[in-house]
Structures are given as C-alpha cells and as structure tokens.
Design a protein around this motif. Structure first.
Motif, PDB file in Angstrom:
ATOM      1  N   GLY A   1     -78.904 -18.897 -32.617  1.00 59.71           N
ATOM      2  CA  GLY A   1     -79.366 -17.734 -31.868  1.00 59.71           C
ATOM      3  C   GLY A   1     -80.398 -16.964 -32.652  1.00 59.71           C
ATOM      4  N   LYS A   2     -80.574 -15.701 -32.309  1.00 62.19           N
ATOM      5  CA  LYS A   2     -81.532 -14.841 -33.001  1.00 62.19           C
ATOM      6  C   LYS A   2     -80.929 -14.392 -34.327  1.00 62.19           C
ATOM      7  N   LEU A   3     -81.544 -14.831 -35.420  1.00 63.45           N
ATOM      8  CA  LEU A   3     -81.000 -14.569 -36.746  1.00 63.45           C
ATOM      9  C   LEU A   3     -82.001 -13.825 -37.610  1.00 63.45           C
ATOM     10  N   ILE A   4     -81.484 -13.082 -38.575  1.00 69.17           N
ATOM     11  CA  ILE A   4     -82.319 -12.460 -39.598  1.00 69.17           C
ATOM     12  C   ILE A   4     -82.022 -13.169 -40.918  1.00 69.17           C
ATOM     13  N   VAL A   5     -82.971 -13.093 -41.856  1.00 71.14           N
ATOM     14  CA  VAL A   5     -82.800 -13.742 -43.159  1.00 71.14           C
ATOM     15  C   VAL A   5     -82.622 -12.667 -44.219  1.00 71.14           C
ATOM     16  N   CYS A   6     -81.618 -12.834 -45.054  1.00 72.48           N
ATOM     17  CA  CYS A   6     -81.350 -11.896 -46.146  1.00 72.48           C
ATOM     18  C   CYS A   6     -82.427 -12.053 -47.218  1.00 72.48           C
ATOM     19  N   ASP A   7     -83.020 -10.937 -47.654  1.00 78.80           N
ATOM     20  CA  ASP A   7     -84.038 -10.963 -48.705  1.00 78.80           C
ATOM     21  C   ASP A   7     -83.465 -11.368 -50.059  1.00 78.80           C
ATOM     22  N   ILE A   8     -82.184 -11.166 -50.252  1.00 77.91           N
ATOM     23  CA  ILE A   8     -81.576 -11.409 -51.552  1.00 77.91           C
ATOM     24  C   ILE A   8     -81.058 -12.841 -51.679  1.00 77.91           C
ATOM     25  N   CYS A   9     -80.267 -13.280 -50.706  1.00 73.91           N
ATOM     26  CA  CYS A   9     -79.613 -14.588 -50.849  1.00 73.91           C
ATOM     27  C   CYS A   9     -80.179 -15.660 -49.922  1.00 73.91           C
ATOM     28  N   GLU A  10     -81.086 -15.307 -49.021  1.00 69.46           N
ATOM     29  CA  GLU A  10     -81.728 -16.211 -48.077  1.00 69.46           C
ATOM     30  C   GLU A  10     -80.772 -16.802 -47.045  1.00 69.46           C
ATOM     31  N   SER A  11     -79.622 -16.183 -46.853  1.00 64.71           N
ATOM     32  CA  SER A  11     -78.706 -16.601 -45.798  1.00 64.71           C
ATOM     33  C   SER A  11     -79.214 -16.066 -44.469  1.00 64.71           C
ATOM     34  N   HIS A  12     -78.751 -16.670 -43.382  1.00 60.04           N
ATOM     35  CA  HIS A  12     -79.148 -16.278 -42.033  1.00 60.04           C
ATOM     36  C   HIS A  12     -77.961 -15.641 -41.330  1.00 60.04           C
ATOM     37  N   TYR A  13     -78.207 -14.538 -40.603  1.00 60.08           N
ATOM     38  CA  TYR A  13     -77.133 -13.820 -39.921  1.00 60.08           C
ATOM     39  C   TYR A  13     -77.599 -13.247 -38.591  1.00 60.08           C
ATOM     40  N   HIS A  14     -76.666 -13.145 -37.644  1.00 56.81           N
ATOM     41  CA  HIS A  14     -76.883 -12.316 -36.466  1.00 56.81           C
ATOM     42  C   HIS A  14     -76.755 -10.871 -36.949  1.00 56.81           C
ATOM     43  N   LEU A  15     -77.396  -9.935 -36.280  1.00 56.06           N
ATOM     44  CA  LEU A  15     -77.273  -8.531 -36.685  1.00 56.06           C
ATOM     45  C   LEU A  15     -75.815  -8.095 -36.698  1.00 56.06           C
ATOM     46  N   SER A  16     -75.044  -8.577 -35.732  1.00 58.62           N
ATOM     47  CA  SER A  16     -73.630  -8.175 -35.638  1.00 58.62           C
ATOM     48  C   SER A  16     -72.748  -8.863 -36.663  1.00 58.62           C
ATOM     49  N   CYS A  17     -73.239  -9.894 -37.337  1.00 56.07           N
ATOM     50  CA  CYS A  17     -72.424 -10.628 -38.324  1.00 56.07           C
ATOM     51  C   CYS A  17     -72.652 -10.153 -39.757  1.00 56.07           C
ATOM     52  N   THR A  18     -73.566  -9.231 -39.962  1.00 54.00           N
ATOM     53  CA  THR A  18     -73.773  -8.712 -41.316  1.00 54.00           C
ATOM     54  C   THR A  18     -72.629  -7.786 -41.671  1.00 54.00           C
ATOM     55  N   SER A  19     -72.439  -7.573 -42.944  1.00 55.26           N
ATOM     56  CA  SER A  19     -71.361  -6.686 -43.389  1.00 55.26           C
ATOM     57  C   SER A  19     -71.945  -5.605 -44.296  1.00 55.26           C
ATOM     58  N   PRO A  20     -72.012  -4.374 -43.838  1.00 54.58           N
ATOM     59  CA  PRO A  20     -71.603  -3.869 -42.529  1.00 54.58           C
ATOM     60  C   PRO A  20     -72.608  -4.288 -41.455  1.00 54.58           C
ATOM     61  N   PRO A  21     -72.176  -4.323 -40.174  1.00 58.07           N
ATOM     62  CA  PRO A  21     -73.090  -4.700 -39.090  1.00 58.07           C
ATOM     63  C   PRO A  21     -74.310  -3.780 -39.053  1.00 58.07           C
ATOM     64  N   LEU A  22     -75.465  -4.351 -38.733  1.00 58.33           N
ATOM     65  CA  LEU A  22     -76.696  -3.557 -38.640  1.00 58.33           C
ATOM     66  C   LEU A  22     -76.906  -3.090 -37.216  1.00 58.33           C
TER      67      LEU A  22
END
Length: 103
Positions: A82-103
């Motif tokens: 789906g629509k994912l963002i990439v973490c600047d630090i670890c380069e992992s991919h996440y949905h906005l709702s799956c980040t901790s804390p959610p964005l």
C-alpha cells in the motif's frame, strides 16, 4: 548546503545506480534523505543528467510494468503493501498508521 563537485558526481552515480530510490541514495551519500531530495529538486533536476535519468527510468518503469522487474515493498510493521513512507534512519517502510507512535 553547498555540495562539492565530488558530491555532485557521487549523487549522479548513486541516483542512476539506485534508480531514484532516495533512501539508498541517501545512504550512499551519507546524507539525510531530505538533503538529497532538496539537491535533487533544486539542482539536479535542472541538469542535462536529469534528462538522461528520466529516459533510463522510463525504460525501467516500462520493464517493471511488463513484469520483467519486480521489487515488492511491504510495511515492516504489518507486512502489507500500500502507500508507505520510508524511515530516514533505518530505511524501513511503514504505513502512517503502523509507525510507533502513529503519525
């Protein structure tokens, strides 16, 4: 920031090699993704090399759509696409709702 000629050359090499994957370019340059994106948008996109990159990427995209290349990306939190963002630090991919804390 002002980039040296060597950094500009490294960026050009990385952007082609990594097929515009800015998280990989950032890692190769040892610079934050935001700084690489700023350089890409404000400087590189105005260059002749950009036109070459654009042509290479069109060919790459055409092959990707034909199923010749496949690089699926899934959320590191839930495992779904789906629509994912990439973490600047670890380069992992996440949905906005799956980040901790959610964005």
């Amino acid at each position: 920031s002002v980039w040296t000629e060597e950094e500009k050359y490294q960026f050009k090499t990385a952007i082609f090699r990594e097929h515009k994957d800015m998280s990989k370019v950032s890692k190769a340059m040892n610079k934050p993704v935001t700084e690489c994106m700023t350089y890409y948008l404000e400087s590189f996109k105005q260059s002749d090399e950009y036109q070459t990159l654009k042509s290479v990427m069109r060919k790459y995209a055409g092959n990707f759509c034909k199923g010749i290349l496949s690089v699926p990306v899934f959320c590191d939190g839930c495992g779904k696409g789906g629509k994912l963002i990439v973490c600047d630090i670890c380069e992992s991919h996440y949905h906005l709702s799956c980040t901790s804390p959610p964005l």
